[in-house]
Write an enzyme that holds these catalytic residues in place. Structure first.
Site, PDB file in Angstrom:
ATOM      1  N   ARG A  36      56.573 -10.594 -16.905  1.00  0.00           N
ATOM      2  CA  ARG A  36      55.346 -10.585 -16.102  1.00  0.00           C
ATOM      3  C   ARG A  36      54.138 -11.102 -16.897  1.00  0.00           C
ATOM      4  O   ARG A  36      53.260 -11.747 -16.327  1.00  0.00           O
ATOM      5  CB  ARG A  36      55.060  -9.186 -15.575  1.00  0.00           C
ATOM      6  CG  ARG A  36      55.916  -8.868 -14.374  1.00  0.00           C
ATOM      7  CD  ARG A  36      55.572  -7.534 -13.807  1.00  0.00           C
ATOM      8  NE  ARG A  36      56.163  -7.367 -12.491  1.00  0.00           N
ATOM      9  CZ  ARG A  36      56.287  -6.204 -11.897  1.00  0.00           C
ATOM     10  NH1 ARG A  36      55.876  -5.104 -12.481  1.00  0.00           N
ATOM     11  NH2 ARG A  36      56.826  -6.137 -10.690  1.00  0.00           N
ATOM     12  N   LYS A 194      71.258   2.022  -2.662  1.00  0.00           N
ATOM     13  CA  LYS A 194      70.997   2.745  -1.415  1.00  0.00           C
ATOM     14  C   LYS A 194      70.691   1.821  -0.255  1.00  0.00           C
ATOM     15  O   LYS A 194      69.810   0.977  -0.345  1.00  0.00           O
ATOM     16  CB  LYS A 194      69.785   3.644  -1.614  1.00  0.00           C
ATOM     17  CG  LYS A 194      70.092   4.909  -2.337  1.00  0.00           C
ATOM     18  CD  LYS A 194      68.867   5.768  -2.327  1.00  0.00           C
ATOM     19  CE  LYS A 194      69.240   7.236  -2.389  1.00  0.00           C
ATOM     20  NZ  LYS A 194      68.099   8.074  -2.191  1.00  0.00           N
ATOM     21  N   GLY A 347      64.061  -5.823  -9.633  1.00  0.00           N
ATOM     22  CA  GLY A 347      64.358  -5.461 -11.017  1.00  0.00           C
ATOM     23  C   GLY A 347      65.815  -5.628 -11.412  1.00  0.00           C
ATOM     24  O   GLY A 347      66.127  -6.264 -12.426  1.00  0.00           O
ATOM     25  N   GLY A 370      58.723  -4.440  -5.145  1.00  0.00           N
ATOM     26  CA  GLY A 370      58.374  -3.931  -3.815  1.00  0.00           C
ATOM     27  C   GLY A 370      57.689  -4.976  -2.938  1.00  0.00           C
ATOM     28  O   GLY A 370      57.975  -5.072  -1.733  1.00  0.00           O
TER      29      GLY A 370
HETATM   30  C1  3PG Z   1      55.854  -3.190  -9.405  1.00  0.00           C
HETATM   31  O1  3PG Z   1      56.302  -2.876 -10.516  1.00  0.00           O
HETATM   32  O2  3PG Z   1      56.586  -3.346  -8.397  1.00  0.00           O
HETATM   33  C2  3PG Z   1      54.377  -3.467  -9.269  1.00  0.00           C
HETATM   34  O3  3PG Z   1      53.763  -3.584 -10.512  1.00  0.00           O
HETATM   35  C3  3PG Z   1      53.721  -2.418  -8.417  1.00  0.00           C
HETATM   36  O4  3PG Z   1      53.777  -1.186  -9.061  1.00  0.00           O
HETATM   37  P1  3PG Z   1      53.596   0.176  -8.197  1.00  0.00           P
HETATM   38  O5  3PG Z   1      54.854   0.318  -7.385  1.00  0.00           O
HETATM   39  O6  3PG Z   1      53.406   1.256  -9.197  1.00  0.00           O
HETATM   40  O7  3PG Z   1      52.409  -0.028  -7.301  1.00  0.00           O
END
Ligand code: 3PG
Length: 391
Positions: A36, A194, A347, A370
């Site tokens: 990142r 899941k 991830g 997300g």
């Molecule tokens: C992630 O790792 O998906 C982003 O950096 C967002 O992080 P968060 O889910 O803690 O908002």
């Protein structure tokens, strides 16, 4: 795309506030993946080269607001920038309540914005305070585009100018290319543990794709929905009817779910467990399915070879254990060798890409987790909504 672009603006001698996603994994004070940070550099360097005073804000983890906690400090990230950028770099600790100077050609990294009270809930006063620090707000944190927080949304409302950075636009372009006007056949591979966390994405994709490949724990729920025995494998019982509906929907559209004929089983979740390949009809009561067999993979590889667009989220088996990693390896290599436009996100997916060393052969690897899933689900991400509104 109706979004103002940083690269089109004259930013010389301007104060530029970049919201990056520098939320990297850190273990014992050491960053374990720099992906990142590296992806954020083009926007930061662009602004520095053009002679702007550059502030960069980011969150790191999920600390409690109003309390400094060194475990969530951006200091390791700042140290990385100090060693990799030719520009003087500083960490600014209290950037909300204490005035600080900036100057062109220098980089000011603002300490974890989630230490600030009101950040998470997009407090109006805090967002206005952020906006008052800058002439131009640059949203570059695509990984956090699904969050409506003061540094991702509120500041974009109140800054004089709000625009998108280089990474943000590249992510958006790749996702739009894969989802809005895809070359066909278009396939999606959705794996992971899941089904519940990926339910909406599976539902949305089943309306769009020509073939849907499910893997990992999700596949177990689908195999069960096909009335096949999965022994002692983990699955989500209450979601079997949903999986059935998705299968019916795919069938009605003439879309395919590749046939699963053989699977790789173990008796327990253990790094030393022996892997045994079986026909799906021979799975015993105490078997747990941890991977797909070669015959099933043959079907999947055929789909991948025919595809022109591939959306990939999640591994196909328990690839963390080598004896159950073959399925994910074969599938990953097939994607890497394909001529299709391949878009990977999440991830676990990135971990598989790294394990099998194919990053350079994937068309686009999203930095988002997300936010990637929510975009694929068809949701309007708040950061995109506000940037379009400010255009
Ligand atoms: C992630 O790792 O998906 C982003 O950096 C967002 O992080 P968060 O889910 O803690 O908002």
């Amino acid at each position: 795309m109706n979004i103002r672009r940083l690269v089109d603006l004259n930013i010389k001698d301007k104060k530029v506030f970049i919201r990056s996603d520098l939320n990297v994994p850190i273990q014992d004070g050491k960053i374990t993946s720099h992906k990142r940070i590296l992806a954020s550099i083009p926007t930061i360097e662009f602004a520095l080269q053009k002679g702007a005073s550059v502030m960069v804000a980011s969150h790191l983890g999920r600390p409690e607001e109003g309390k400094y906690d060194s475990n969530y400090s951006l200091k390791p990230v700042v140290d990385f920038f100090k060693n990799h950028l030719k520009y003087p770099t500083h960490l600014v600790s209290d950037w909300v309540n204490s005035p600080f100077d900036t100057s062109p050609g220098q980089l000011f990294i603002l300490e974890n914005c989630r230490f600030n009270i009101g950040e998470k809930h997009n407090d109006e006063v805090l967002a206005k305070k952020y906006a008052s620090l800058t002439d131009i707000f640059v949203m570059d944190a695509f990984g956090t585009a699904h969050r409506k927080e003061a540094s991702t949304y509120g500041i974009a409302q109140y800054a004089d100018i709000a625009c998108a950075g280089i990474l943000f636009l590249a992510e958006l372009e790749a996702l739009e290319k894969a989802l809005l006007d895809p070359l066909r056949p278009m396939i999606a591979i959705v794996g992971g543990v899941k089904i519940s966390s990926k339910l909406t994405i599976l539902d949305t994709l089943s309306d769009k794709v020509d073939q849907l490949i499910v893997g990992g724990g999700i596949a177990n729920t689908f195999i069960k929905a096909m009335d096949l025995d999965i022994g002692n494998s983990k699955y989500e019982k209450d979601l079997v009817p949903v999986a059935k509906k998705i299968i019916d929907k795919l069938k009605k559209r003439g879309a395919l779910l590749p046939k699963i004929s053989d699977v790789v089983c173990g008796k327990k979740f253990d790094a030393n467990e022996t892997a045994v390949t079986k026909n799906i009809k021979d799975v015993d009561k105490d078997d747990m399915i941890f991977d797909l067999g070669r015959e099933s993979l043959g079907e999947i590889v055929k789909c991948i070879q025919n595809a022109k667009t591939i959306i990939w989220n999640g591994p196909i088996g328990l690839f963390e254990f080598d004896q159950f990693a073959k399925g994910t390896e074969i599938m990953t290599n097939a994607i890497a060798n394909s001529v299709a436009f391949s878009l990977a996100g999440g991830g676990d997916t990135i971990a598989a890409i790294e394990k099998f060393n194919v990053a350079k052969d994937i068309s686009y690897i999203s930095t988002a987790g997300g936010a990637f899933l929510e975009f694929v689900e068809g949701k309007k991400l708040p950061a995109i909504e506000i940037l379009e509104r400010r255009f």
